[in-house]
Design an enzyme around this catalytic site. Structure first.
Site, PDB file in Angstrom:
ATOM      1  N   LYS A  22      -9.067  21.046 -10.688  1.00  0.00           N
ATOM      2  CA  LYS A  22      -7.697  21.801 -10.201  1.00  0.00           C
ATOM      3  C   LYS A  22      -6.536  20.619 -10.010  1.00  0.00           C
ATOM      4  O   LYS A  22      -5.451  20.677 -10.669  1.00  0.00           O
ATOM      5  CB  LYS A  22      -8.120  22.567  -9.000  1.00  0.00           C
ATOM      6  CG  LYS A  22      -6.738  23.112  -8.661  1.00  0.00           C
ATOM      7  CD  LYS A  22      -6.654  23.390  -7.114  1.00  0.00           C
ATOM      8  CE  LYS A  22      -5.156  23.509  -6.580  1.00  0.00           C
ATOM      9  NZ  LYS A  22      -4.754  22.666  -5.526  1.00  0.00           N
ATOM     10  N   ASN A  23      -6.771  19.527  -9.302  1.00  0.00           N
ATOM     11  CA  ASN A  23      -5.713  18.741  -8.669  1.00  0.00           C
ATOM     12  C   ASN A  23      -5.284  17.752  -9.812  1.00  0.00           C
ATOM     13  O   ASN A  23      -4.267  17.275  -9.729  1.00  0.00           O
ATOM     14  CB  ASN A  23      -6.201  18.148  -7.553  1.00  0.00           C
ATOM     15  CG  ASN A  23      -6.019  19.171  -6.198  1.00  0.00           C
ATOM     16  OD1 ASN A  23      -5.443  20.000  -6.401  1.00  0.00           O
ATOM     17  ND2 ASN A  23      -6.333  18.479  -5.238  1.00  0.00           N
ATOM     18  N   ARG A  93       1.719  24.503  -4.468  1.00  0.00           N
ATOM     19  CA  ARG A  93       2.203  23.213  -4.069  1.00  0.00           C
ATOM     20  C   ARG A  93       2.590  22.156  -5.075  1.00  0.00           C
ATOM     21  O   ARG A  93       3.587  21.446  -5.041  1.00  0.00           O
ATOM     22  CB  ARG A  93       1.214  22.693  -2.994  1.00  0.00           C
ATOM     23  CG  ARG A  93       1.657  21.642  -2.443  1.00  0.00           C
ATOM     24  CD  ARG A  93       1.372  21.165  -0.942  1.00  0.00           C
ATOM     25  NE  ARG A  93       1.946  19.962  -0.423  1.00  0.00           N
ATOM     26  CZ  ARG A  93       3.251  20.361   0.243  1.00  0.00           C
ATOM     27  NH1 ARG A  93       3.897  21.407   0.158  1.00  0.00           N
ATOM     28  NH2 ARG A  93       3.760  19.054   0.505  1.00  0.00           N
ATOM     29  N   CYS A 117      -0.686  25.870  -0.199  1.00  0.00           N
ATOM     30  CA  CYS A 117      -1.804  26.060   0.941  1.00  0.00           C
ATOM     31  C   CYS A 117      -0.947  25.753   1.983  1.00  0.00           C
ATOM     32  O   CYS A 117      -0.243  24.414   2.241  1.00  0.00           O
ATOM     33  CB  CYS A 117      -2.897  25.182   0.644  1.00  0.00           C
ATOM     34  SG  CYS A 117      -4.077  26.196   0.052  1.00  0.00           S
ATOM     35  N   ARG A 123       4.100  19.602   5.796  1.00  0.00           N
ATOM     36  CA  ARG A 123       3.674  18.793   4.746  1.00  0.00           C
ATOM     37  C   ARG A 123       4.722  18.210   3.932  1.00  0.00           C
ATOM     38  O   ARG A 123       5.307  18.742   3.078  1.00  0.00           O
ATOM     39  CB  ARG A 123       2.696  19.589   3.568  1.00  0.00           C
ATOM     40  CG  ARG A 123       1.451  20.236   4.256  1.00  0.00           C
ATOM     41  CD  ARG A 123       0.671  20.911   3.102  1.00  0.00           C
ATOM     42  NE  ARG A 123       0.106  20.154   2.252  1.00  0.00           N
ATOM     43  CZ  ARG A 123      -0.699  20.660   1.230  1.00  0.00           C
ATOM     44  NH1 ARG A 123      -0.888  21.954   1.201  1.00  0.00           N
ATOM     45  NH2 ARG A 123      -1.280  19.826   0.441  1.00  0.00           N
ATOM     46  N   PRO A 124       5.356  17.243   4.617  1.00  0.00           N
ATOM     47  CA  PRO A 124       6.520  16.556   4.156  1.00  0.00           C
ATOM     48  C   PRO A 124       6.592  15.957   2.659  1.00  0.00           C
ATOM     49  O   PRO A 124       5.401  15.720   2.391  1.00  0.00           O
ATOM     50  CB  PRO A 124       6.826  15.607   5.076  1.00  0.00           C
ATOM     51  CG  PRO A 124       5.682  15.389   5.719  1.00  0.00           C
ATOM     52  CD  PRO A 124       4.664  16.453   5.752  1.00  0.00           C
ATOM     53  N   ILE A 125       7.566  15.769   2.152  1.00  0.00           N
ATOM     54  CA  ILE A 125       7.626  15.100   0.746  1.00  0.00           C
ATOM     55  C   ILE A 125       8.667  14.019   0.611  1.00  0.00           C
ATOM     56  O   ILE A 125       9.096  13.513  -0.349  1.00  0.00           O
ATOM     57  CB  ILE A 125       7.717  15.981  -0.609  1.00  0.00           C
ATOM     58  CG1 ILE A 125       9.167  16.756  -0.411  1.00  0.00           C
ATOM     59  CG2 ILE A 125       6.662  17.045  -0.666  1.00  0.00           C
ATOM     60  CD1 ILE A 125       9.413  17.488  -1.537  1.00  0.00           C
ATOM     61  N   ASP A 309     -10.136  17.942   1.487  1.00  0.00           N
ATOM     62  CA  ASP A 309     -10.577  19.166   0.831  1.00  0.00           C
ATOM     63  C   ASP A 309     -11.805  19.856   0.861  1.00  0.00           C
ATOM     64  O   ASP A 309     -12.309  20.919   0.256  1.00  0.00           O
ATOM     65  CB  ASP A 309     -10.047  19.141  -0.574  1.00  0.00           C
ATOM     66  CG  ASP A 309      -8.489  19.222  -0.698  1.00  0.00           C
ATOM     67  OD1 ASP A 309      -7.713  19.510   0.184  1.00  0.00           O
ATOM     68  OD2 ASP A 309      -7.965  19.156  -1.847  1.00  0.00           O
ATOM     69  N   ARG A 401      -6.772  30.501  -6.692  1.00  0.00           N
ATOM     70  CA  ARG A 401      -5.913  29.624  -7.127  1.00  0.00           C
ATOM     71  C   ARG A 401      -6.501  28.248  -7.560  1.00  0.00           C
ATOM     72  O   ARG A 401      -5.805  27.434  -8.358  1.00  0.00           O
ATOM     73  CB  ARG A 401      -4.845  29.043  -5.739  1.00  0.00           C
ATOM     74  CG  ARG A 401      -3.821  30.085  -5.543  1.00  0.00           C
ATOM     75  CD  ARG A 401      -2.849  29.415  -4.398  1.00  0.00           C
ATOM     76  NE  ARG A 401      -2.682  28.020  -4.686  1.00  0.00           N
ATOM     77  CZ  ARG A 401      -2.723  26.999  -3.855  1.00  0.00           C
ATOM     78  NH1 ARG A 401      -2.587  27.344  -2.723  1.00  0.00           N
ATOM     79  NH2 ARG A 401      -2.455  25.945  -4.269  1.00  0.00           N
TER      80      ARG A 401
HETATM   81  C1  UD1 Z   1      -2.797  16.599  -2.268  1.00  0.00           C
HETATM   82  C2  UD1 Z   1      -3.747  17.665  -2.804  1.00  0.00           C
HETATM   83  C3  UD1 Z   1      -4.565  18.417  -1.878  1.00  0.00           C
HETATM   84  C4  UD1 Z   1      -5.405  17.345  -0.873  1.00  0.00           C
HETATM   85  C5  UD1 Z   1      -4.357  16.192  -0.387  1.00  0.00           C
HETATM   86  C6  UD1 Z   1      -5.060  15.273   0.321  1.00  0.00           C
HETATM   87  C7  UD1 Z   1      -3.025  18.256  -4.846  1.00  0.00           C
HETATM   88  C8  UD1 Z   1      -2.184  19.221  -5.532  1.00  0.00           C
HETATM   89  N1  UD1 Z   1      -2.896  18.533  -3.521  1.00  0.00           N
HETATM   90  O1  UD1 Z   1      -2.025  17.160  -1.466  1.00  0.00           O
HETATM   91  O2  UD1 Z   1      -5.256  19.276  -2.417  1.00  0.00           O
HETATM   92  O3  UD1 Z   1      -5.684  18.016   0.479  1.00  0.00           O
HETATM   93  O4  UD1 Z   1      -3.877  15.709  -1.433  1.00  0.00           O
HETATM   94  O5  UD1 Z   1      -6.126  14.582  -0.426  1.00  0.00           O
HETATM   95  O6  UD1 Z   1      -3.134  17.426  -5.393  1.00  0.00           O
HETATM   96  N2  UD1 Z   1       2.719  12.799   3.615  1.00  0.00           N
HETATM   97  C9  UD1 Z   1       4.026  12.482   4.240  1.00  0.00           C
HETATM   98  N3  UD1 Z   1       4.931  12.376   3.310  1.00  0.00           N
HETATM   99  C10 UD1 Z   1       4.774  12.506   2.046  1.00  0.00           C
HETATM  100  C11 UD1 Z   1       3.602  13.046   1.320  1.00  0.00           C
HETATM  101  C12 UD1 Z   1       2.683  13.145   2.092  1.00  0.00           C
HETATM  102  O7  UD1 Z   1       4.043  12.330   5.283  1.00  0.00           O
HETATM  103  O8  UD1 Z   1       5.917  12.374   1.108  1.00  0.00           O
HETATM  104  C13 UD1 Z   1       1.635  13.046   4.483  1.00  0.00           C
HETATM  105  C14 UD1 Z   1       1.026  14.651   4.399  1.00  0.00           C
HETATM  106  O9  UD1 Z   1       1.555  15.153   5.399  1.00  0.00           O
HETATM  107  C15 UD1 Z   1      -0.435  14.240   4.821  1.00  0.00           C
HETATM  108  C16 UD1 Z   1      -0.652  12.793   4.025  1.00  0.00           C
HETATM  109  O10 UD1 Z   1       0.749  12.252   3.625  1.00  0.00           O
HETATM  110  O11 UD1 Z   1      -0.491  13.912   6.169  1.00  0.00           O
HETATM  111  C17 UD1 Z   1      -1.489  12.963   2.646  1.00  0.00           C
HETATM  112  O12 UD1 Z   1      -0.929  14.022   1.943  1.00  0.00           O
HETATM  113  P1  UD1 Z   1      -0.793  13.714   0.275  1.00  0.00           P
HETATM  114  O13 UD1 Z   1      -2.112  13.045  -0.196  1.00  0.00           O
HETATM  115  O14 UD1 Z   1       0.636  13.667  -0.237  1.00  0.00           O
HETATM  116  O15 UD1 Z   1      -1.160  15.427  -0.082  1.00  0.00           O
HETATM  117  P2  UD1 Z   1      -0.506  16.437  -1.041  1.00  0.00           P
HETATM  118  O16 UD1 Z   1      -0.107  15.610  -2.330  1.00  0.00           O
HETATM  119  O17 UD1 Z   1       0.132  17.397  -0.438  1.00  0.00           O
END
Ligand code: UD1
Length: 432
Positions: A22-23, A93, A117, A123-125, A309, A401
């Protein structure tokens, strides 16, 4: 709306075929929009997140042909750039990958902030945006949209980027944008999950020049264009792990087929500690639990550590293990909401911040439960299959999903699980 009805208490036996990851799929579909030609993608999982992302591409002018159950052709040669509305982005997401892909192809992206989710915390970006900025994009967040555009014309430029946090999403998103940027990009402190390597392999097979995926540093030499080609998505590590956790919880013996055993090491190691037998046979794993389950401790970590996960599914099994297990969630600030539902089935769990302390019980009992996210939903199926009596699982749209044919696959293992419609009046009551 649908719900699943599960009659639990029986061991699982048989074989299960694992679908495409999926991912990886949810990043490769947006990546396909960067390709000037036809991408034939094999081992595409039939899950609603993939369908949604393909429909977003279609709205922008992509031609999509479904060749068979798991093979699609995506042709984005005549794609036009468009604003991605909230209604589309909030449902998945991974819609955040459209930002990196559109920036790479058009030098501009206007995408609603992602949904997907909700684990209960934020969940910041910010790391994605930091990367785009370093690549020469001006990024503004306004009215729930991210508007990013290359400052110098329609192309980003290479840059050195050090991620403050190991992030799967930021690593892939920056890699997408940099693949078509002008010049050389180095991204340090990147995530190393198998699907990151898969997305890099996909892009490389379409003409990109990406090195180092799967290590701490990814180096990208931007290319002028990507061309069409054929690519097969890797098997889903988490889907495979889910069926392995299910046999741990329910007992029995199953063959988990079409996987990459190396990707399963972090999950296999924990199951062995719990008294589950795991045997590797080519690209299959034979998983057997005949004796009692033993407690263990789990700490979630970026790959190759134990995946967040898989945390809820393992918790379902640990509810039935002898002794006290401790789960430490170190990726997301809050991912234990599902434990309240397990308690309704008789589980003994105490949550304190990012720790869950699980006191194993002799058995769980069937109950009405609600899936609050994708993996929590999978964990509820596992708990319900292991429990005595009947369970009703709601919120199954989350499960669909990310799990292909989950009902049929569990039924194939002897699980007694069926789908039923929630009557309108019941739905209105629960919504109230
Ligand atoms: C992806 C996966 C999700 C999985 C997660 C961790 C997808 C679509 N989703 O989510 O299934 O649970 O990886 O393996 O592939 N963070 C920040 N700033 C950012 C980005 C992340 O602080 O800009 C933090 C997040 O809050 C979290 C950590 O970094 O604490 C890891 O998040 P991240 O690896 O980015 O997860 P996702 O990409 O959202």
């Amino acid at each position: 709306m649908k719900k699943y009805i599960v009659e639990g208490g029986n061991p699982l036996f048989g074989e299960v075929q694992i679908s495409g990851a999926k991912n990886a799929a949810v990043a490769i579909i947006p990546a396909a929009l960067m390709v000037d030609g036809v991408c034939r993608i094999e081992n595409m999982p039939q899950i609603s997140d993939a369908t949604l992302l393909m429909s977003i591409l279609q709205d922008m002018g992509a031609h999509i042909r479904v060749l068979n159950k798991s093979t699609v052709e995506i042709d984005c040669s005549s794609l036009h750039n468009a604003r991605i509305p909230y209604d589309s982005a909030r449902r998945c997401r991974a819609s955040y990958y459209l930002i990196g892909a559109l920036l790479g192809r058009f030098g501009a992206a206007d995408v609603a902030l992602p949904g997907g989710c909700d684990f209960g915390g934020t969940r910041p970006i910010d790391q994605h945006l930091k990367g785009f900025h370093a690549l020469g994009a001006q990024v503004e967040v306004q009215g729930g949209f991210i508007d990013a555009r290359a400052v110098d014309g329609d192309r980003l430029h290479g840059a050195n980027i050090f991620l403050d946090k190991v992030s799967v999403g930021a690593t892939i998103n920056i890699m997408l944008a940099a693949a078509l940027a002008d010049g050389y990009t180095v991204i340090e402190n990147v995530a190393k999950e198998p699907h990151i390597v898969d997305v890099a392999n996909f892009l490389n097979s379409m003409g990109a020049n990406i090195k180092g995926a799967g290590t701490d540093i990814i180096k990208i030499r931007g290319v002028e264009r990507l061309h069409g080609g054929t690519y097969s998505i890797i098997p889903d590590q988490i889907e495979a792990g889910t069926y392995m956790a299910a046999v741990a919880a329910c007992g029995g013996q199953i063959k988990v087929c079409n996987i990459i055993p190396k990707h399963m090491d972090c999950i296999t190691a924990k199951l062995l500690e719990m008294g589950v037998e795991v045997e590797e046979i080519d690209d299959n794993l034979l998983v057997r639990r005949i004796g009692p389950l033993v407690k263990t401790n789990i700490k979630t970590m970026p790959y190759p550590g134990f995946p967040t996960d898989m945390q809820p599914q393992m918790a379902a099994a640990l509810c039935l293990a002898h002794g006290t297990s401790i789960i430490t969630e170190s990726i997301f600030s809050s991912r234990f909401r599902y434990t309240e539902e397990f308690k309704r089935m008789g589980a003994q769990i105490q949550v304190d911040g990012n720790l869950a302390v699980i006191e194993g019980v002799d058995h769980l009992t069937g109950a009405q439960v609600e899936a609050c996210d994708l993996r929590a939903g999978a964990a509820m199926i596992i708990a319900a299959l292991a429990a005595y009596g009947t369970s009703e699982i709601r919120g199954v749209q989350y499960i669909e999903r990310g799990y292909e044919n989950v009902i049929e696959k569990f039924r194939g293992l002897g699980g007694n699980i069926s789908v039923s419609e929630i009557p309108d009046e019941e739905e209105a009551l629960s919504a109230g």
